[in-house]
Scaffold this motif. Structure first.
Motif, short mmCIF file in Angstrom:
data_model
loop_
_atom_site.label_atom_id
_atom_site.label_comp_id
_atom_site.label_asym_id
_atom_site.label_seq_id
_atom_site.Cartn_x
_atom_site.Cartn_y
_atom_site.Cartn_z
N LEU A 1 25.69 13.21 101.93
CA LEU A 1 24.75 14.17 101.35
C LEU A 1 25.47 15.28 100.58
CD1 LEU A 1 22.22 14.57 104.29
CD2 LEU A 1 21.93 13.28 102.18
N ASN A 2 26.71 15.58 100.97
CA ASN A 2 27.48 16.63 100.33
C ASN A 2 28.29 16.12 99.15
OD1 ASN A 2 27.49 19.33 100.68
ND2 ASN A 2 29.19 19.39 102.11
N GLY A 3 28.09 14.89 98.76
CA GLY A 3 28.82 14.32 97.64
C GLY A 3 30.24 13.94 97.97
N GLY A 4 30.57 13.83 99.25
CA GLY A 4 31.91 13.46 99.67
C GLY A 4 32.92 14.58 99.63
N HIS A 5 32.45 15.80 99.41
CA HIS A 5 33.36 16.93 99.30
C HIS A 5 33.33 17.77 100.57
CE1 HIS A 5 33.82 15.99 95.11
NE2 HIS A 5 32.52 16.17 94.89
N LEU A 6 34.51 18.17 101.00
CA LEU A 6 34.63 19.12 102.10
C LEU A 6 35.21 20.41 101.54
CD1 LEU A 6 36.05 17.04 105.08
CD2 LEU A 6 33.78 18.00 104.83
N THR A 7 34.42 21.44 101.57
CA THR A 7 34.86 22.75 101.12
C THR A 7 34.93 23.67 102.32
OG1 THR A 7 32.60 23.46 100.69
CG2 THR A 7 33.76 22.38 98.87
N PRO A 8 35.52 24.85 102.18
CA PRO A 8 35.55 25.77 103.33
C PRO A 8 34.16 26.12 103.86
CG PRO A 8 37.08 26.50 101.65
CD PRO A 8 36.32 25.33 101.07
N ASN A 9 33.16 26.08 102.99
CA ASN A 9 31.80 26.40 103.43
C ASN A 9 31.03 25.17 103.88
OD1 ASN A 9 32.18 29.10 102.85
ND2 ASN A 9 31.51 28.84 100.73
N SER A 10 31.67 24.00 103.91
CA SER A 10 30.98 22.77 104.27
C SER A 10 30.47 22.80 105.70
CB SER A 10 31.90 21.57 104.11
OG SER A 10 32.17 21.35 102.76
N PHE A 11 31.17 23.47 106.56
CA PHE A 11 30.79 23.43 107.96
C PHE A 11 29.91 24.60 108.37
CE2 PHE A 11 34.53 20.76 107.77
CZ PHE A 11 34.02 19.62 108.35
N SER A 12 29.35 25.30 107.41
CA SER A 12 28.43 26.37 107.77
C SER A 12 27.11 25.75 108.18
CB SER A 12 28.25 27.34 106.61
OG SER A 12 27.12 27.02 105.86
N PHE A 13 26.57 26.24 109.26
CA PHE A 13 25.34 25.69 109.79
C PHE A 13 24.11 26.40 109.22
CE2 PHE A 13 28.34 24.36 113.01
CZ PHE A 13 27.96 23.04 113.17
N ARG A 14 24.28 27.22 108.22
CA ARG A 14 23.16 27.97 107.69
C ARG A 14 22.12 27.08 107.03
NH1 ARG A 14 27.04 32.43 105.29
NH2 ARG A 14 27.45 33.52 107.22
N SER A 15 22.56 26.14 106.24
CA SER A 15 21.59 25.32 105.53
C SER A 15 21.37 23.96 106.17
CB SER A 15 22.01 25.15 104.07
OG SER A 15 23.28 24.55 104.02
N GLU A 16 22.35 23.47 106.92
CA GLU A 16 22.22 22.13 107.50
C GLU A 16 22.07 22.15 109.02
OE1 GLU A 16 24.95 22.72 105.46
OE2 GLU A 16 24.34 21.71 103.64
N TRP A 17 21.78 23.28 109.62
CA TRP A 17 21.74 23.36 111.08
C TRP A 17 20.67 22.43 111.66
CZ3 TRP A 17 17.51 24.59 113.89
CH2 TRP A 17 16.45 25.20 113.21
N LEU A 18 19.56 22.26 110.96
CA LEU A 18 18.50 21.40 111.47
C LEU A 18 18.95 19.95 111.55
CD1 LEU A 18 15.56 21.09 112.42
CD2 LEU A 18 14.95 20.70 110.03
N TYR A 19 19.70 19.49 110.56
CA TYR A 19 20.19 18.11 110.58
C TYR A 19 21.18 17.88 111.72
CZ TYR A 19 18.33 18.45 105.85
OH TYR A 19 17.53 18.65 104.80
#
Length: 168
Positions: A122-140
């Protein structure tokens, strides 16, 4: 040494039965997701029926059905990629001896591991420093944990029920 009565009380669980039990666990995890959506949106459904002047929000119900179908599809993908290998890598003898708290911790790890490839997709295969923030994907992440922490203990319970019988 195991006596004859103890040996007779332990049954072998084959790989077909383990797949069947794991599939029952998958269905239970998906049912937990559906129950979560029903419980969290119950007030909206009650509000639609209690105010007759408002038109019924059928589009909302159809939207939730589509959302549940999408989550079910991703849940099946996670089960195929992570769930089934975990079922086959964990020996039945170990599952019979583990306390339930450890089983819940293993289920949480399986849920996070199952959602991680989907998250990358879903993230396009990219891991950025903000990738692991639960702000937008916490429900998933929460739904992945809910499904695995429902399904894997049910799988373990079915395996335990099958392998250990009570002696007369």
């Amino acid at each position: 040494m195991i006596s004859d009565t103890q040996a007779a009380s332990v049954r072998r669980v084959g790989w077909v039965r383990r797949i069947g039990y794991a599939f029952i666990g998958l269905l239970a995890g998906n049912a937990a997701i559906v129950a979560y959506f029903l419980i969290t949106n119950l007030w909206g459904l009650v509000r639609v029926h209690s105010f007759p002047s408002e038109p019924p929000a059928w589009h909302t119900l159809v939207g939730y059905a589509g959302l549940i179908l999408i989550y079910g599809t991703f849940s099946l993908l996670g089960w195929l990629v992570v769930g089934l290998p975990a079922v086959f890598l964990l020996p039945v003898r170990i599952l019979n001896r583990l306390p339930w708290l450890v089983i819940l911790l293993i289920a949480a790890a399986i849920g996070l591991a199952a959602f991680f490839p989907i998250y990358l997709l879903l993230n396009g295969g990219h891991l950025t420093p903000n990738s692991f923030s639960f702000r937008s994907e916490w429900l998933y992440w929460f739904l992945a944990l809910l499904a695995s922490m429902t399904g894997f203990p049910i799988y373990c319970w079915l395996v335990r029920r099958r392998t250990i019988t009570r002696n007369p």
